[in-house]
Design a protein around this motif. Structure first.
Motif: not given
Length: 451
Positions: A360-367
Motif C-alpha cells: 500500500t504505502r510502499g507501492s504508492a511511494r514507488l509510483l
C-alpha cells in the motif's frame, strides 16, 4: 458530484502515519476523495453501504505487471525454463500482439487484480509490433472501462537478436522512434494532478535488450517531462554475468552511469544486489518492486527484502507478468511474500503488517504518489472490504493488520472502491460482464496462440 457513505465499519486498517486500527467508523467519499472519517458521521450520500462485520483496508497498489502476458500463461513448453530461455521462447508468441490482445488481456488481468483488492495498476509494456496501433491508449481505455486507477509505461527495446539482445527484429525500434513516441504518450496521457486516474512512466525493458543510448535518452526525456523511470534489474545471475561480459561492470553500476538512479527510479525484482549496492539504493531513494511468485516460478532467487526495509530502501509489491506468475492477485502475492521471507529469514522477516504496508504505502511511494495507499481524509477514496464472518477467517481477525499476510484471503474481496466508486460488489466486477469478457478473451487467446 458523487458521494459514497460506508457506515459502521467493524475494523479499518488505515496504513497511515499512525498505523491506526479504527473500529465502528464511517467513511464519507465525495468526488473521488475521502471527505470525512469517524464514528457516527452525520451525512447522507448517493449510496450507502453497511460496513458492519467488514474488515476495511487501503486499496492495494501493483508496481510491476505485463498485462499482455495473460494470453501466454501456463504454457507447458516453458514451465521449467529460466529467464533467458523463457523470454526467447515467448517472444515468438508476443511478436503477434495486436490491440485486441491488449484490450482483452488488460480487462482480464486488471479485473482479476481489482477483484482481489487492487485499486492501482502499473503496467510495464515494452512490446510494440509494427502497425499494432496505440496500445497504451487501448490499455487506458480498458482501465476506464473497469474503473481502476492506471499507471502505464512506454516501454521499449532496441537490441534484437542480431544486436546481441533477446527479442526478434519485429518488436524492436530505433531510439529516435522510441523517443518520439514516448513524448507523444506523455503529452497525450500523463496527468500529474493529485488524484489522477492516468499516469505514464518511461520504461525501457532491461539492460540486456536495450542500448546505452536508449537508457540515457529515456532518462533525459523523463526528467524533462517530470515522469518516472522503470526497468528490470538484477533479476537473475545470468543478467549479472551478461553485463559483466558486455560492459565490464555489474548491472547497478552500469545503470548509475547512465543516470538511472534516484527517487524517480524504481527497478523490478532487484534480487541480486550486493551489500554495497543496497546502501546505494537506500542513500539515493531508488526503489524496488518485489515480485516473489514470479521470482520463485522462474527460479530467479529471493530478493533481500528484510535488509532493504531495514536500510530504508523504498520497496513495493507486484505480481509481475501473468506468464511468470500465472495470475494477477496482489492479495496472493502478499501472503506468499510473508511466508517466503519467514522461511528464508526467520525472525528478521517482515511481519504480515509490514507486507501490507509494502503493498500500500510502499507501492504508492514507488509510483511517486502520496494520494493513495492509505485511508485518511483528503486521500483518494480507494479501498477494499472483506466480510470477517467468512468461514475461512474464523478465529483469525484478532489482528486485522497482519491477517492478510498470515492467513490470507481465498477468493475475491466483498467490495472494492476506486475513486469513490464501487467497482467490485459481492466479489463481482460491477462495470463489465465477466462471462462475456471471458468468452471473448478465450476466443482471442486461441487465435493468438495458433498464429
Amino acid at each position: 458530484m458523487s458521494t459514497l457513505l460506508i457506515k459502521n465499519i467493524s475494523q479499518l486498517v488505515t496504513c497511515d502515519d499512525s498505523d491506526r486500527v479504527l473500529t465502528q467508523v464511517d467513511i464519507l467519499c465525495k468526488d473521488g476523495f475521502i471527505e470525512k472519517l469517524g464514528p457516527n458521521l452525520d451525512a447522507t450520500a448517493d449510496r450507502t453501504i453497511d460496513g458492519s462485520h467488514m474488515l476495511c483496508y487501503p486499496g492495494l497498489v501493483n508496481t510491476h505487471h505485463h498485462l499482455y502476458q495473460v494470453f501466454s500463461r501456463n504454457l507447458a513448453k516453458v514451465q521449467n525454463m529460466e529467464l533467458f530461455d523463457w523470454l526467447k521462447t515467448l517472444y515468438e508468441i508476443w511478436k503477434n500482439l495486436d490491440s485486441d490482445v491488449i484490450r482483452l488481456s488488460s480487462l482480464t488481468g486488471m479485473g482479476e487484480l481489482m477483484k482481489h483488492g487492487c485499486t492501482t495498476c502499473f503496467d510495464h509494456h515494452y512490446v510494440f509490433p509494427a502497425h499494432a496501433g496505440d496500445l497504451l491508449g487501448t490499455q487506458f481505455a480498458a482501465a476506464d472501462e473497469l474503473g481502476i486507477r492506471m499507471y502505464c509505461s512506454r516501454g521499449s527495446m532496441d537490441l534484437s537478436v542480431k544486436d546481441g539482445g533477446l527479442p526478434p527484429d519485429s518488436v524492436v525500434q530505433t531510439v529516435e522512434e522510441i523517443m518520439k513516441d514516448s513524448a507523444r504518450v506523455i503529452e497525450q496521457y500523463h496527468d500529474p494532478s493529485y488524484g489522477a486516474m492516468h499516469r505514464v512512466a518511461l520504461a525501457p525493458c532491461s539492460p540486456f535488450s536495450v542500448s546505452a543510448d536508449l537508457l540515457r535518452e529515456s532518462a533525459i526525456l523523463a526528467r524533462q517531462y517530470g515522469v518516472r523511470l522503470h526497468t528490470h534489474l538484477c533479476e537473475t545471475k545470468d543478467e549479472e554475468n551478461f553485463m559483466l561480459q558486455r560492459e565490464g561492470v555489474r548491472p547497478l553500476e552500469y545503470m548509475e552511469r547512465l543516470g538511472w538512479i534516484g527517487k524517480d527510479v524504481w527497478y523490478a525484482h532487484g534480487i541480486h544486489f550486493n551489500d554495497e549496492e543496497l546502501h546505494v539504493l537506500a542513500k539515493t531513494g531508488t526503489g524496488v518492486a518485489h515480485c516473489p511468485i514470479s521470482n520463485m516460478k522462474l527460479s530467479s532467487g529471493i530478493a533481500r527484502i528484510p535488509e532493504m526495509l531495514k536500510l530504508g530502501v523504498p520497496v513495493g509489491l507486484a505480481v509481475d507478468g501473468s506468464a511468470s506468475n500465472d495470475g494477477s492477485s496482489l492479495m496472493e502475492e502478499l501472503r506468499v511474500a510473508f511466508l517466503l521471507h519467514r522461511l528464508n529469514s526467520s525472525r528478521e522477516a517482515p511481519t504480515g503488517y509490514d507486507i501490507l504496508k509494502m503493498a500500500t504505502r510502499g507501492s504508492a511511494r514507488l509510483l511517486g504518489r502520496d494520494d493513495i495507499g492509505q485511508i485518511a481524509v483528503g486521500k483518494c477514496a480507494d479501498l477494499f472490504m472483506i466480510d470477517s464472518r467468512r468461514l475461512e477467517l474464523v478465529g483469525s481477525c484478532y489482528d486485522p493488520k497482519s491477517v492478510l499476510g498470515t492467513v490470507g484471503v481465498r477468493g475475491p474481496v466483498d467490495y472494492t472502491v476506486v475513486n469513490g466508486k464501487v467497482t467490485v460488489e459481492h466479489g463481482r466486477l460491477t462495470t463489465i460482464d465477466e462471462e462475456e469478457i471471458a468468452f471473448q478473451a478465450n476466443r482471442k487467446c486461441d487465435a493468438y496462440l495458433a498464429m
